[in-house]
Design a protein around this motif. Structure first.
Motif, PDB file in Angstrom:
ATOM      1  N   PHE A 120       1.623  20.867 -19.138  1.00 61.30           N
ATOM      2  CA  PHE A 120       0.738  20.067 -18.284  1.00 61.30           C
ATOM      3  C   PHE A 120       1.375  18.717 -17.981  1.00 61.30           C
ATOM      4  O   PHE A 120       2.014  18.124 -18.831  1.00 61.30           O
ATOM      5  N   GLU A 121       1.160  18.241 -16.766  1.00 59.10           N
ATOM      6  CA  GLU A 121       1.591  16.900 -16.355  1.00 59.10           C
ATOM      7  C   GLU A 121       0.433  16.201 -15.663  1.00 59.10           C
ATOM      8  O   GLU A 121      -0.499  16.850 -15.187  1.00 59.10           O
ATOM      9  N   GLN A 122       0.531  14.892 -15.592  1.00 64.15           N
ATOM     10  CA  GLN A 122      -0.439  14.052 -14.881  1.00 64.15           C
ATOM     11  C   GLN A 122      -1.876  14.326 -15.315  1.00 64.15           C
ATOM     12  O   GLN A 122      -2.792  14.343 -14.494  1.00 64.15           O
ATOM     13  N   ALA A 123      -2.072  14.533 -16.603  1.00 64.70           N
ATOM     14  CA  ALA A 123      -3.421  14.776 -17.124  1.00 64.70           C
ATOM     15  C   ALA A 123      -4.215  13.479 -17.134  1.00 64.70           C
ATOM     16  O   ALA A 123      -3.659  12.400 -17.343  1.00 64.70           O
ATOM     17  N   ARG A 124      -5.499  13.613 -16.904  1.00 70.66           N
ATOM     18  CA  ARG A 124      -6.386  12.446 -16.988  1.00 70.66           C
ATOM     19  C   ARG A 124      -7.777  12.918 -17.399  1.00 70.66           C
ATOM     20  O   ARG A 124      -8.241  13.980 -16.950  1.00 70.66           O
ATOM     21  N   PRO A 125      -8.429  12.148 -18.240  1.00 67.34           N
ATOM     22  CA  PRO A 125      -9.793  12.510 -18.646  1.00 67.34           C
ATOM     23  C   PRO A 125     -10.783  12.204 -17.528  1.00 67.34           C
ATOM     24  O   PRO A 125     -10.531  11.357 -16.665  1.00 67.34           O
ATOM     25  N   VAL A 126     -11.899  12.907 -17.550  1.00 62.14           N
ATOM     26  CA  VAL A 126     -13.007  12.639 -16.636  1.00 62.14           C
ATOM     27  C   VAL A 126     -14.286  12.650 -17.456  1.00 62.14           C
ATOM     28  O   VAL A 126     -14.328  13.187 -18.570  1.00 62.14           O
ATOM     29  N   ALA A 127     -15.326  12.051 -16.916  1.00 61.97           N
ATOM     30  CA  ALA A 127     -16.630  12.094 -17.582  1.00 61.97           C
ATOM     31  C   ALA A 127     -17.078  13.554 -17.678  1.00 61.97           C
ATOM     32  O   ALA A 127     -16.851  14.345 -16.765  1.00 61.97           O
ATOM     33  N   LEU A 128     -17.691  13.904 -18.790  1.00 56.99           N
ATOM     34  CA  LEU A 128     -18.114  15.287 -19.033  1.00 56.99           C
ATOM     35  C   LEU A 128     -18.955  15.838 -17.880  1.00 56.99           C
ATOM     36  O   LEU A 128     -19.909  15.205 -17.432  1.00 56.99           O
ATOM     37  N   MET A 129     -18.557  17.021 -17.422  1.00 60.11           N
ATOM     38  CA  MET A 129     -19.325  17.763 -16.417  1.00 60.11           C
ATOM     39  C   MET A 129     -19.706  19.091 -17.058  1.00 60.11           C
ATOM     40  O   MET A 129     -18.888  20.006 -17.129  1.00 60.11           O
ATOM     41  N   PRO A 130     -20.936  19.204 -17.586  1.00 65.52           N
ATOM     42  CA  PRO A 130     -21.338  20.417 -18.297  1.00 65.52           C
ATOM     43  C   PRO A 130     -21.246  21.674 -17.429  1.00 65.52           C
ATOM     44  O   PRO A 130     -21.651  21.665 -16.269  1.00 65.52           O
ATOM     45  N   CYS A 131     -20.680  22.725 -18.015  1.00 63.85           N
ATOM     46  CA  CYS A 131     -20.611  24.032 -17.376  1.00 63.85           C
ATOM     47  C   CYS A 131     -20.104  25.033 -18.399  1.00 63.85           C
ATOM     48  O   CYS A 131     -19.551  24.645 -19.423  1.00 63.85           O
ATOM     49  N   ARG A 132     -20.295  26.308 -18.098  1.00 61.23           N
ATOM     50  CA  ARG A 132     -19.853  27.362 -18.999  1.00 61.23           C
ATOM     51  C   ARG A 132     -18.351  27.588 -18.863  1.00 61.23           C
ATOM     52  O   ARG A 132     -17.795  27.487 -17.782  1.00 61.23           O
ATOM     53  N   GLY A 133     -17.736  27.920 -19.966  1.00 61.92           N
ATOM     54  CA  GLY A 133     -16.332  28.284 -19.957  1.00 61.92           C
ATOM     55  C   GLY A 133     -16.179  29.800 -19.974  1.00 61.92           C
ATOM     56  O   GLY A 133     -17.162  30.535 -20.074  1.00 61.92           O
TER      57      GLY A 133
END
Length: 157
Positions: A120-133
Motif C-alpha cells: 500500500f502507498e499513500q494511505a490516509r485515515p478517515v473518520a469511521l464510516m460504518p458498513c459491513r465487511g
C-alpha cells in the motif's frame, strides 16, 4: 478529518477488511504490506475496512515492543471504513521492493514465503464510516456511504 467526496473515487470502490490493529496500522502508514494467502490482479484505490475483530496478541506485542502510538483498544474503530490507500503491488515476499523494512511489513512473527504481500502507498485515515465487511476484495458504494448520516446521528433514528 472530514469525509469529503474529494478524498474518494466515485461509485463502487474496492475495499479490503482487516482486523485491528492491522487496519489502523495501514490507514496510518505504519504498515505498508499486508500478507495474504491469496493474490490479486487489482491495483488502485482501496478502502481500508476495520472488521469487528481484534488480534489481541499482536496488539499487545506492538504496545510492549514498539513506539507506534496505537490508540487504546477501546479507542480503535471497528465495523467500517477507517482509511483509504493505493494498492500498488501484490507479489511473493522475495519480489517486494528492497527498501521495505521488516517493521513496515510485519512487527510480529515471520513471513510465509508462499503468501502474497499487498503493498500500500499513500494511505490516509478517515473518520469511521460504518458498513459491513466481506472476505476478499469487495466493493462498497462510496457515494451511498458518504451520504449516510454520521454513526452518532444514525443511532438516534
Amino acid at each position: 478529518m472530514s469525509n469529503t467526496p474529494t478524498l474518494f473515487p466515485k461509485g463502487l470502490t474496492k475495499a479490503l477488511s482487516l482486523k485491528q490493529p492491522y487496519a489502523w496500522l495501514i490507514a496510518n502508514g505504519y504498515l505498508l504490506v499486508d500478507d495474504r494467502t491469496w493474490g490479486t490482479q487489482y491495483r488502485g484505490p482501496i478502502l481500508i475496512h476495520a472488521s469487528k475483530g481484534l488480534y489481541e496478541v499482536y496488539y499487545d506485542y506492538l504496545k510492549s515492543n514498539t513506539d507506534i502510538p496505537l490508540p487504546d483498544k477501546d479507542k480503535l474503530e471497528y465495523g467500517g471504513v477507517v482509511g483509504i490507500a493505493n494498492l500498488v503491488l501484490c507479489c511473493l515476499p522475495g519480489d517486494l521492493p528492497k527498501n521495505i523494512s521488516r517493521q513496515q511489513r510485519a512487527h510480529f512473527g515471520g513471513v510465509h514465503q508462499e503468501y502474497f504481500g499487498f503493498l500500500f502507498e499513500q494511505a490516509r485515515p478517515v473518520a469511521l464510516m460504518p458498513c459491513r465487511g466481506k472476505l476478499g476484495i469487495f466493493e462498497i458504494n462510496i457515494d451511498e456511504l458518504l451520504a449516510a448520516p454520521p454513526a452518532a446521528q444514525a443511532e438516534l433514528f
